[in-house]
Every structure is written in C-alpha cells, then in structure tokens.
Motif scaffolding. Sequence first.
Motif, PDB file in Angstrom:
ATOM      1  N   GLY A   1     -40.609 -23.325  -7.388  1.00 41.67           N
ATOM      2  CA  GLY A   1     -42.007 -23.638  -7.807  1.00 41.67           C
ATOM      3  C   GLY A   1     -42.829 -24.611  -6.933  1.00 41.67           C
ATOM      4  N   GLU A   2     -43.888 -24.104  -6.654  1.00 47.03           N
ATOM      5  CA  GLU A   2     -44.932 -25.188  -5.875  1.00 47.03           C
ATOM      6  C   GLU A   2     -44.919 -26.415  -6.058  1.00 47.03           C
ATOM      7  OE1 GLU A   2     -49.472 -25.600  -4.322  1.00 47.03           O
ATOM      8  OE2 GLU A   2     -48.982 -23.984  -5.663  1.00 47.03           O
ATOM      9  N   PHE A   3     -45.121 -26.819  -7.433  1.00 46.12           N
ATOM     10  CA  PHE A   3     -45.048 -28.076  -7.522  1.00 46.12           C
ATOM     11  C   PHE A   3     -43.950 -29.126  -7.069  1.00 46.12           C
ATOM     12  CE2 PHE A   3     -43.560 -31.750 -10.629  1.00 46.12           C
ATOM     13  CZ  PHE A   3     -44.897 -32.512 -10.572  1.00 46.12           C
ATOM     14  N   ASP A   4     -42.745 -28.523  -7.016  1.00 44.93           N
ATOM     15  CA  ASP A   4     -41.619 -29.260  -6.620  1.00 44.93           C
ATOM     16  C   ASP A   4     -41.930 -29.382  -4.928  1.00 44.93           C
ATOM     17  OD1 ASP A   4     -40.178 -29.281  -8.904  1.00 44.93           O
ATOM     18  OD2 ASP A   4     -39.292 -27.380  -8.564  1.00 44.93           O
ATOM     19  N   PHE A   5     -42.508 -28.258  -4.123  1.00 43.69           N
ATOM     20  CA  PHE A   5     -42.766 -28.685  -2.734  1.00 43.69           C
ATOM     21  C   PHE A   5     -43.805 -29.824  -2.862  1.00 43.69           C
ATOM     22  CE2 PHE A   5     -41.069 -24.425  -2.590  1.00 43.69           C
ATOM     23  CZ  PHE A   5     -40.441 -24.339  -1.245  1.00 43.69           C
ATOM     24  N   ASN A   6     -44.732 -29.701  -3.615  1.00 42.22           N
ATOM     25  CA  ASN A   6     -45.871 -30.769  -3.379  1.00 42.22           C
ATOM     26  C   ASN A   6     -45.313 -31.997  -3.848  1.00 42.22           C
ATOM     27  OD1 ASN A   6     -47.645 -28.255  -3.284  1.00 42.22           O
ATOM     28  ND2 ASN A   6     -48.363 -28.427  -5.535  1.00 42.22           N
ATOM     29  N   ARG A   7     -44.545 -32.415  -4.745  1.00 45.63           N
ATOM     30  CA  ARG A   7     -44.112 -33.549  -5.066  1.00 45.63           C
ATOM     31  C   ARG A   7     -43.367 -33.968  -3.762  1.00 45.63           C
ATOM     32  NH1 ARG A   7     -41.013 -33.558 -10.552  1.00 45.63           N
ATOM     33  NH2 ARG A   7     -39.807 -32.288  -9.017  1.00 45.63           N
ATOM     34  N   ASP A   8     -42.410 -33.200  -3.320  1.00 42.86           N
ATOM     35  CA  ASP A   8     -41.639 -33.606  -2.205  1.00 42.86           C
ATOM     36  C   ASP A   8     -42.495 -34.128  -1.153  1.00 42.86           C
ATOM     37  OD1 ASP A   8     -39.361 -33.118  -3.956  1.00 42.86           O
ATOM     38  OD2 ASP A   8     -38.727 -31.555  -2.878  1.00 42.86           O
ATOM     39  N   PHE A   9     -43.437 -33.581  -0.772  1.00 47.88           N
ATOM     40  CA  PHE A   9     -44.064 -33.782   0.490  1.00 47.88           C
ATOM     41  C   PHE A   9     -44.971 -34.994   0.140  1.00 47.88           C
ATOM     42  CE2 PHE A   9     -47.844 -33.466   3.410  1.00 47.88           C
ATOM     43  CZ  PHE A   9     -47.062 -33.749   4.493  1.00 47.88           C
ATOM     44  N   ALA A  10     -45.625 -34.890  -0.980  1.00 53.39           N
ATOM     45  CA  ALA A  10     -46.668 -36.155  -1.389  1.00 53.39           C
ATOM     46  C   ALA A  10     -45.660 -37.543  -1.410  1.00 53.39           C
ATOM     47  CB  ALA A  10     -47.183 -35.995  -2.693  1.00 53.39           C
ATOM     48  N   GLY A  11     -44.427 -37.508  -1.799  1.00 54.43           N
ATOM     49  CA  GLY A  11     -43.701 -38.697  -1.905  1.00 54.43           C
ATOM     50  C   GLY A  11     -43.659 -38.887  -0.357  1.00 54.43           C
ATOM     51  N   ILE A  12     -43.346 -38.211   0.438  1.00 59.50           N
ATOM     52  CA  ILE A  12     -43.156 -38.665   1.870  1.00 59.50           C
ATOM     53  C   ILE A  12     -44.307 -39.195   2.556  1.00 59.50           C
ATOM     54  CG2 ILE A  12     -42.566 -37.752   4.155  1.00 59.50           C
ATOM     55  CD1 ILE A  12     -40.729 -35.661   2.788  1.00 59.50           C
ATOM     56  N   LEU A  13     -45.569 -38.376   2.275  1.00 59.45           N
ATOM     57  CA  LEU A  13     -46.752 -38.743   2.734  1.00 59.45           C
ATOM     58  C   LEU A  13     -47.111 -40.178   2.384  1.00 59.45           C
ATOM     59  CD1 LEU A  13     -49.291 -38.376   4.224  1.00 59.45           C
ATOM     60  CD2 LEU A  13     -50.281 -37.290   2.157  1.00 59.45           C
ATOM     61  N   ALA A  14     -46.798 -40.605   0.998  1.00 64.53           N
ATOM     62  CA  ALA A  14     -47.018 -41.806   0.546  1.00 64.53           C
ATOM     63  C   ALA A  14     -46.457 -42.926   0.954  1.00 64.53           C
ATOM     64  CB  ALA A  14     -46.953 -41.948  -1.037  1.00 64.53           C
ATOM     65  N   GLU A  15     -45.155 -42.782   1.354  1.00 65.94           N
ATOM     66  CA  GLU A  15     -44.213 -43.588   2.242  1.00 65.94           C
ATOM     67  C   GLU A  15     -44.866 -43.729   3.554  1.00 65.94           C
ATOM     68  OE1 GLU A  15     -40.469 -42.234   2.358  1.00 65.94           O
ATOM     69  OE2 GLU A  15     -40.126 -42.339  -0.043  1.00 65.94           O
ATOM     70  N   ARG A  16     -45.436 -42.972   4.169  1.00 62.89           N
ATOM     71  CA  ARG A  16     -45.953 -42.987   5.750  1.00 62.89           C
ATOM     72  C   ARG A  16     -47.054 -43.754   5.401  1.00 62.89           C
ATOM     73  NH1 ARG A  16     -41.218 -41.602   6.319  1.00 62.89           N
ATOM     74  NH2 ARG A  16     -40.763 -40.243   8.329  1.00 62.89           N
ATOM     75  N   LEU A  17     -47.932 -43.658   4.523  1.00 57.91           N
ATOM     76  CA  LEU A  17     -49.387 -44.199   4.345  1.00 57.91           C
ATOM     77  C   LEU A  17     -48.876 -45.739   4.202  1.00 57.91           C
ATOM     78  CD1 LEU A  17     -51.069 -41.556   2.079  1.00 57.91           C
ATOM     79  CD2 LEU A  17     -52.026 -42.684   4.453  1.00 57.91           C
ATOM     80  N   ALA A  18     -47.971 -45.992   3.179  1.00 59.85           N
ATOM     81  CA  ALA A  18     -47.748 -47.427   2.932  1.00 59.85           C
ATOM     82  C   ALA A  18     -47.106 -48.006   4.134  1.00 59.85           C
ATOM     83  CB  ALA A  18     -46.769 -47.467   1.578  1.00 59.85           C
ATOM     84  N   ALA A  19     -46.319 -47.398   5.008  1.00 57.02           N
ATOM     85  CA  ALA A  19     -45.646 -48.009   6.155  1.00 57.02           C
ATOM     86  C   ALA A  19     -46.815 -48.326   6.998  1.00 57.02           C
ATOM     87  CB  ALA A  19     -44.646 -47.124   6.542  1.00 57.02           C
ATOM     88  N   GLY A  20     -47.714 -47.585   6.918  1.00 57.31           N
ATOM     89  CA  GLY A  20     -48.917 -47.758   7.956  1.00 57.31           C
ATOM     90  C   GLY A  20     -49.992 -48.799   7.615  1.00 57.31           C
ATOM     91  N   GLY A  21     -49.600 -49.521   6.316  1.00 59.16           N
ATOM     92  CA  GLY A  21     -50.402 -50.694   5.732  1.00 59.16           C
ATOM     93  C   GLY A  21     -51.591 -50.234   4.830  1.00 59.16           C
ATOM     94  N   GLN A  22     -51.456 -48.819   4.387  1.00 61.35           N
ATOM     95  CA  GLN A  22     -52.478 -48.479   3.457  1.00 61.35           C
ATOM     96  C   GLN A  22     -51.818 -48.814   2.042  1.00 61.35           C
ATOM     97  OE1 GLN A  22     -55.325 -47.529   5.044  1.00 61.35           O
ATOM     98  NE2 GLN A  22     -54.100 -47.869   6.918  1.00 61.35           N
ATOM     99  N   ARG A  23     -52.774 -48.770   1.123  1.00 61.41           N
ATOM    100  CA  ARG A  23     -52.424 -48.682  -0.209  1.00 61.41           C
ATOM    101  C   ARG A  23     -52.444 -47.403  -0.755  1.00 61.41           C
ATOM    102  NH1 ARG A  23     -56.436 -52.711  -2.754  1.00 61.41           N
ATOM    103  NH2 ARG A  23     -57.952 -51.637  -1.296  1.00 61.41           N
ATOM    104  N   VAL A  24     -51.510 -46.938  -1.709  1.00 58.94           N
ATOM    105  CA  VAL A  24     -51.550 -45.594  -2.150  1.00 58.94           C
ATOM    106  C   VAL A  24     -51.517 -45.709  -3.701  1.00 58.94           C
ATOM    107  CG1 VAL A  24     -50.018 -43.581  -2.215  1.00 58.94           C
ATOM    108  CG2 VAL A  24     -50.032 -45.040  -0.158  1.00 58.94           C
ATOM    109  N   ARG A  25     -52.281 -44.682  -4.212  1.00 60.65           N
ATOM    110  CA  ARG A  25     -52.290 -44.581  -5.575  1.00 60.65           C
ATOM    111  C   ARG A  25     -51.762 -43.109  -5.875  1.00 60.65           C
ATOM    112  NH1 ARG A  25     -57.619 -45.500  -9.327  1.00 60.65           N
ATOM    113  NH2 ARG A  25     -57.759 -47.228  -8.098  1.00 60.65           N
ATOM    114  N   ARG A  26     -50.478 -43.143  -6.578  1.00 57.16           N
ATOM    115  CA  ARG A  26     -50.039 -41.931  -6.742  1.00 57.16           C
ATOM    116  C   ARG A  26     -50.497 -41.128  -8.067  1.00 57.16           C
ATOM    117  NH1 ARG A  26     -44.055 -41.808  -4.754  1.00 57.16           N
ATOM    118  NH2 ARG A  26     -44.226 -43.412  -2.812  1.00 57.16           N
ATOM    119  N   ILE A  27     -50.968 -40.003  -7.862  1.00 55.84           N
ATOM    120  CA  ILE A  27     -51.503 -38.981  -8.893  1.00 55.84           C
ATOM    121  C   ILE A  27     -50.631 -37.835  -9.380  1.00 55.84           C
ATOM    122  CG2 ILE A  27     -53.638 -38.091  -9.728  1.00 55.84           C
ATOM    123  CD1 ILE A  27     -54.330 -40.806  -9.110  1.00 55.84           C
TER     124      ILE A  27
END
Length: 233
Positions: free
Chosen positions: A41-67
């Motif tokens: 299912g697409e949701f599983d792909f979306n959740r996996d990648f969104a988690g990695i993106l959230a980590e990269r954003l946070a590592a770059g000093g951004q704040r992340v709100r997970r929706i």
Amino acid sequence: MRLPVFCLFLWSTVNVLAAEIAVDVGHGGRDPGAISARGRGEFDFNRDFAGILAERLAAGGQRVRRINFDGAIGSLAARPQAAAGSDFFISIHHDSIGEAWLLPWTWEGVERTHTEVKRGYGLFVSAANPDLPTSLLCASTMGAMLRRAGFAASDWHGRKHQAADAHNGVWYYDNLVVLYRTRLPAVLFEAGVIKHKDEELELRDPARQARMADALASGLAACLQVTGKPARD
C-alpha cells in the motif's frame, strides 16, 4: 522556471534560521492509497519516506511537525488544519497510473499489475493556495536539488496538468484540498511511481531514500531562507 544559482547553493553557505515544517503522510489506515506492483500500500511507502525526510529536516536545524504518521486522520481538510502555525506544509505521496496503462504480471504467485511507461518524481502546487509565490519557489528549488542529486522528474503529468516549472518537475493541481485549504505555502510531493516494477524497488532502497530526502530538505531550507518565511524564534 530555472532557479538562480544562489538558490542552489544557499543551503551550504548561510546559517539557516529554524523553520517549522509540517510533514504530512498521504493516505492512512482506512485508505491505503495506490497499490504497488508487488501489492504494498502507498501509505506504507509514504510513512517510510516521510520519516526519513523528517529526520533530515531536523538534522538540518528545522523544526518538524509530523502529520498523520499514525494514519488516523481521515479528513483531507484536517491535515492542513493540523499544520496551522507552521511555516510550510509538504504532503508525501507515491504515484500510480490509470488502468489503461497497466499490464498484468504475477508476483509470488499472486496476479498483480504494473506499468512500463511512467516513472519519476513530481511536485504539485495549487493556484488557489494563499501563498502561491512561496509554494512555487520552494517546489522549484526542491525540484532543482532533486535533479542535481540525479533524480528524474516525470513528464507524464503534462497530460493532465499545466506546467508550473516542467524543467524541475513542478505542476499545477489546483483542486487538491491539502494544498488550498491552508494558510501556509504548500507542496505535494510524489516521490515516484510504485506501479513501475523497477522504480518500486528503488523507492524502497534506504540509501536512495536518504539521498532524495537530503535533496528535498536542502532545497526547502534554501527556499525558506530566501523568502524569509522562517524568521521566527
């Protein structure tokens, strides 16, 4: 729209102020979205990648709100509402294709469908978004960074959507609820086509996911620095 060179290098040459990025996982528990060539299912792909993106954003000093990382948000309008007060909204998706372009195949004894004609990423903005200039600039900057990282945009979207910046894979999709029912600049990102057998496997590769997330995170941070959107304590 081709970005000036300074936008492409800004991420590495300035001290980026902290923004809050709302990262939305497309679809959910009651709506898995598209089904991949191998039945995932697409949701599983979306959740996996969104988690990695959230980590990269946070590592770059951004704040992340997970929706919608738990898949529990059923209403499309509730997603941008949950992001209120952030600086930017990005909704993560993976793409499919119309039935007319699907071919049968068998995977692990189960009859499935796949496509051979569509692959690549896409970025979508809505002309009805209240901050279209920022949405467009950030979409184009992210697209430019993706191309510089070796990713290819799909031109398939030109069959249905008006180009906003086809060179960088940006298209108008005006009636997407998550893009116009918000007070934030917003982009919907299609990471690739999970109905394409080869690209499905690529989209599950951790090293590739990390490289794609890095490109998005750096492009978004550079764009927000140019626009001054994250100038908050």
